[in-house]
Every structure is written in structure tokens, then in C-alpha cells.
Write a protein that holds these residues in place. Structure first.
Motif, PDB file in Angstrom:
ATOM      1  N   SER A 155       1.914   0.063   8.114  1.00 12.92           N
ATOM      2  CA  SER A 155       3.030   0.984   7.760  1.00 12.92           C
ATOM      3  C   SER A 155       2.743   2.130   7.856  1.00 12.92           C
ATOM      4  O   SER A 155       2.521   2.750   7.559  1.00 12.92           O
ATOM      5  N   SER A 156       3.973   2.466   8.174  1.00  8.83           N
ATOM      6  CA  SER A 156       4.112   3.843   8.291  1.00  8.83           C
ATOM      7  C   SER A 156       4.673   4.785   7.175  1.00  8.83           C
ATOM      8  O   SER A 156       4.012   5.269   6.349  1.00  8.83           O
ATOM      9  N   GLN A 157       4.485   3.833   5.639  1.00  9.37           N
ATOM     10  CA  GLN A 157       4.628   3.823   4.610  1.00  9.37           C
ATOM     11  C   GLN A 157       3.464   4.115   4.044  1.00  9.37           C
ATOM     12  O   GLN A 157       3.654   4.889   2.776  1.00  9.37           O
ATOM     13  N   ALA A 158       2.341   3.329   4.743  1.00  8.32           N
ATOM     14  CA  ALA A 158       1.296   3.359   3.832  1.00  8.32           C
ATOM     15  C   ALA A 158       0.146   4.524   3.880  1.00  8.32           C
ATOM     16  O   ALA A 158      -0.226   4.562   2.693  1.00  8.32           O
ATOM     17  N   TYR A 159       0.786   5.221   5.266  1.00  9.12           N
ATOM     18  CA  TYR A 159      -0.005   6.857   4.446  1.00  9.12           C
ATOM     19  C   TYR A 159       0.952   7.861   4.120  1.00  9.12           C
ATOM     20  O   TYR A 159       0.852   8.596   4.211  1.00  9.12           O
TER      21      TYR A 159
END
Length: 511
Positions: free
Chosen positions: A187-191
Motif C-alpha cells: 500500500s501507499s501507506q506502507a511507504y
């Protein structure tokens, strides 16, 4: 058993310019466990102080036997030494990988990112690779985490991409269970939250991008969201890109910044001309597309594409023209991972994704579909497809809600999609967190056109049951948002919930 000492930790932190201070007198001190949850601490553990942290958590960890802690601040009341760092999230990712012996090096990792389609693409790929690897493919998805071949090796996921410590724990378990490949969603949140800091992938896939996850607790702007998505390509050896995605120039630029052009593959529907006039390596076309059957033809265009040897006609077990592109992405990544056309044929024709386009026939009532659609892109695709594929004289009725404390922009998108294809909307609870579910529903309703009948039933189970029972045989009812999710996130609690699929099955059985 895994173990790491202070000296190794300091080497990693210095290498990444993260170390601020070390309070340990003996760098040979070692830790037999690592955790960020004070309730899970064991003797001689290293404890990470992260997130919305309270000093009382550290005191609890010390009482349970923690040997040291890592934090961005010093705690004067701590009776154990600490290692002070610039960024605890990045630090936890680095140390977690090292603690478990860098398990990622023993797995061929295929990673997917995109606003929609990650889960379906991951399941397509796992299904194919199960044939190639003889059931030795792990899966980290929004729905399930699978670390081995036994039933007990599969658990429900709580995040699309988990915290780094949990991620590397699951990789370690996968390697111990002799898994050779890993398919994961990123996910984008992982980055944004550094959950995958310093992790590299063998193959990275960029499916698409559209506004989502913009809000006070997520991405401040769309540009930030796009940047975080692109980091998957920057950290992948081989990149696979859907040439039909928006912002292709930016996405392609991110891929070629770190990968040779020979390792960047583009695919698109036949006849599609991308705005950047970039060469497409693989094209596909739809041969059959209805609720009962889906079939595509894949053809290589470039020499690089032809080397994959995936030309052919494939049956897809999941209906929906939006799933055709996901299937092609899976075919390409699987071929790059050693799969044959026979493996691909078997995998695509047998893939099942829990909570995705589940269809139920209810006697004397509407046909019911359960799907995870939760933003404009996925809801638009789902409703458009069902509207075009289903001959009906009745209403399209959507039961949905939206999550609290994140993705505020989804509410406008859901209202817009329902306005485009729906006749009736029943708004209800969907992981409201700390927000009032009625307020969330009102924000969706504010974006639904006046020609759509809107009602609100807070209890989700009641909303589903009443909607189905009040429907007519010519209607279509779509239960969207939660699929197989077994809980509602209310305040800080995961409140048990039977799941949309189970409730619909109960209604079908009862009627």
C-alpha cells in the motif's frame, strides 16, 4: 533461533545514518526477541517505542523483562539502556530484517500496488504460482496472510501491508515452511509509514492510480500519494506497468530510474494508445465477458514480450472487464517467475477471491452481489459492469458505507459512483473508528444525485437483511465495502462482525 546483538544494530543504524545515541555499555549484549507491543514482551527482548507511544508502555515492557529499547526520545525513568534513533519506523524495518536473517533473500517476491486491483491480481498470481511452485507460494494480501501450505498457516489480515516487524516475521515463517515465492500487496501507506523501508522486490507491478487515501491521517496531497505508490517501482528489479494508468509518464519515469529498460514491461488492452506513445510489450483483448464466462486473448508485441511465451487464449474465473487487466498482470509476473502457459491457464481459470464479486440468488428477491468496492474507482467499475451485463427492469440498490478517520475523499467518490448507476442507496456503518457513522453517511449522501433514493440504517446487518427482503426479483442488490471482513473498527476496538458474505448467506438460507 533468531538473535541480534547491539553491535550489529549499531552497524545497520550507522550505515543508514539513523543513530543518535547508544546507552549500552556492552555492545555484545544480544536480544532473543523483538516487539513493539508491550503486552508481548518476553525476557531479553528489544522493545520499540513507536506510534502514539506512552512512557507507561515502556515501563510495562521493562517489568516483563525487556533488555533494551529503541526510541526517538530518551526516557529518564527507564531502568534499561536505550538506543536513540532519528526514525524508529525505518529502524524497526532494518532490525526486523536482520533479526530474522534477511528472509526476503530466500523468497522470490512479486509485489503489487495500485488504487484498485491489488488483491485480485495477487490472488490470480498466487493461483498460477501454486502450479509452478507445487504449493510453495506465500501470500500477504488485504484479505489473508498465507505463510505455509497447511490450513493453520492462513490467517486474516489486519492491514494490506503490515508493520515491518510483522512483515519480516511472516517472511521468516514462510521460509521455514519452505515457501519459495511470495506474492504481496504494498500500500501507499506502507511507504508513507516506512513499513517496507529498505525492502527490495524481484518484480514490482503498478496497476493504476486515482485519487484515494487523501486525508488528515493518510496522504496530505495526491502528489504525495502518487510518490509513495511509485516507490514500489524504484525498489523493484523488474517493473511491470499497466500502460492505461493515469500519470503514465511519471510512473514510467520512476521505473526506468532504477531498472534497465529491458526490465520494464508495459501492457495494455489492444488498440489502446497511451499518451506518451511508449511501446507496449503485451496486449490483450476480451473474447467473452459476461457474468457466467470470461475469456481473454494475450498477444506479445515486442521481442521482449515474445520472450515471455504467454501468447494464447485464457479463461478467467472472475467476471468483470476490470479483472481482465489484473489477469494479464498476473500472467506476465508469473511468466517472469518461471510459469508456463499451462500453469497460467490452470491458475486463471480457478482463482477464487473471498469477497470479490460473490453472487447469490435469493428466491423471490433480487440477485445479490458482495464485493469489497470501497472507493470511486472500484465502485464505478463494479456498478458499470453489473449495469451493462445484467438485463433488468428493476432497481440497482447499493448498500455501503465508508471508513472513519481515513480516506475522507472516498465519501465523495462513492456518492458520485452511486449517482452514475444506482437507483437506491442504503447507507450504513463501515469501520467508523472514532467518527459518527451517521456523519460519514451524510457526507456520502451529500454527493448522491436527487434522482437516487437514499436511506440510512446504522446497523449494517439490519441494513443488509432489510434491503434484500424488500427487494424484487428484477432488482440488483450490491453489498459493498467489507466482503469477508470479520469485524467493525469502532473507536480503538475490533468489534466482531459476521461479515457481509455470511449475513447474505444467512438471508438466502432463511428465504
Amino acid at each position: 533461533m533468531p538473535r541480534i546483538n547491539v553491535e550489529s544494530i549499531l552497524e545497520l543504524l550507522n550505515e543508514h545514518d539513523l543513530l543518535v545515541d547508544n546507552e549500552f555499555e556492552n555492545n555484545s549484549d544480544s536480544f532473543t526477541g523483538i516487539t513493539y507491543n508491550s503486552k508481548n514482551v518476553s525476557k531479553n527482548d528489544l522493545f520499540f517505542c513507536k506510534g502514539n507511544f506512552k512512557e507507561s508502555y515502556l515501563i510495562d515492557a521493562i517489568k516483563l523483562g525487556a533488555l533494551g529499547y529503541i526510541s526517538e526520545v530518551k526516557y529518564k525513568n527507564a531502568t534499561i539502556p536505550g538506543i536513540i534513533v532519528k526514525n524508529v519506523q525505518k529502524t524497526m524495518s532494518l532490525i526486523s530484517a536482520a533479526f530474522f536473517g534477511f528472509p526476503e533473500n530466500n523468497l522470490k517476491i512479486i509485489a503489487y500496488t495500485g488504487t484498485k486491483g491489488k488483491t485480485t491480481s495477487a490472488y490470480f498470481t498466487k493461483s498460477i504460482l501454486e502450479n509452478t511452485s507445487k504449493d510453495h507460494t506465500a501470500l500477504f494480501s488485504t484479505i489473508n496472510t498465507v505463510v505455509g501450505p497447511k490450513p493453520e498457516d492462513a490467517t486474516k489480515s489486519s492491514l494490506t501491508t503490515p508493520e515491518s516487524l510483522d512483515l519480516f516475521t511472516n517472511m521468516y515463517k514462510s521460509v521455514n515452511n519452505k515457501m519459495s515465492k511470495l506474492v504481496m500487496e504494498v500500500s501507499s501507506q506502507a511507504y508513507k509509514k516506512d513499513r517496507v523501508y529498505n525492502l527490495k522486490y524481484d518484480i514490482g507491478v503498478f496497476l493504476n492510480i486515482s485519487p484515494d487515501h487523501i486525508g488528515k491521517n493518510e496522504h496530505p496531497t495526491f502528489a504525495d500519494y502518487l510518490h509513495c505508490k511509485e516507490q514500489l517501482l524504484v525498489n523493484s528489479k523488474v517493473c511491470v506497468i499497466n500502460a492505461e494508468t493515469d500519470y503514465l509518464k511519471d510512473v514510467y519515469g520512476a521505473a526506468k530510474a532504477t531498472s534497465p529498460l529491458d526490465d520494464v514491461y508495459l501492457y495494455a488492452r489492444k488498440g489502446y494508445q497511451n499518451s506518451e506513445d511508449l511501446p507496449v510489450d503485451i496486449q490483450f483483448e476480451s473474447l467473452v465477458d459476461n457474468l457466467n464466462e470470461s475469456q481473454i486473448k494475450i498477444s506479445a508485441v515486442t521481442e521482449k514480450g515474445k520472450a515471455l511465451n504467454i501468447d494464447g487464449i485464457y479463461d478467467i474465473n472472475l467476471p468483470g472487464d476490470y479483472n481482465e487487466s489484473n489477469a494479464v498482470a498476473a500472467a506476465i509476473t508469473s511468466a517472469l517467475s518461471g510459469s508456463t502457459t499451462e500453469d497460467i491457464e490452470a491458475g486463471l481459470s480457478s482463482t477464487i477471491v473471498p469477497g470479490r464479486m460473490e453472487s447469490y440468488t435469493v428466491k423471490n428477491h433480487a440477485n445479490v452481489y458482495v464485493d469489497y468496492a470501497h472507493n470511486y474507482a472500484s465502485m464505478h467499475s463494479l456498478l458499470e459492469y453489473l449495469s451493462n451485463q445484467t438485463k433488468h427492469d428493476g432497481k440497482i440498490i447499493v448498500v455501503t458505507g465508508s471508513a472513519g478517520d481515513k480516506g475522507e475523499d472516498r465519501r465523495e467518490g462513492l456518492g458520485k459512483a452511486i449517482s452514475e448507476f444506482g437507483d437506491q442507496a442504503v447507507l450504513t456503518m463501515d469501520d467508523p473508528a472514532t467518527e459518527d457513522p451517521k456523519d460519514i453517511a451524510q457526507q456520502i449522501a451529500d454527493n448522491i444525485s436527487e434522482n437516487v433514493r437514499v436511506s440510512y440504517i446504522e446497523d449494517r446487518k439490519t441494513a443488509i437483511i432489510n434491503t434484500i427482503k424488500n427487494s424484487n426479483p428484477e432488482d440488483i442488490v450490491i453489498i459493498a465495502g467489507k466482503g469477508h471482513d470479520p469485524y467493525q473498527k469502532i473507536n480503538s476496538q475490533d468489534v466482531p462482525y459476521e461479515s457481509d458474505s455470511v449475513i447474505v448467506q444467512q438471508v438466502v438460507k432463511g428465504l
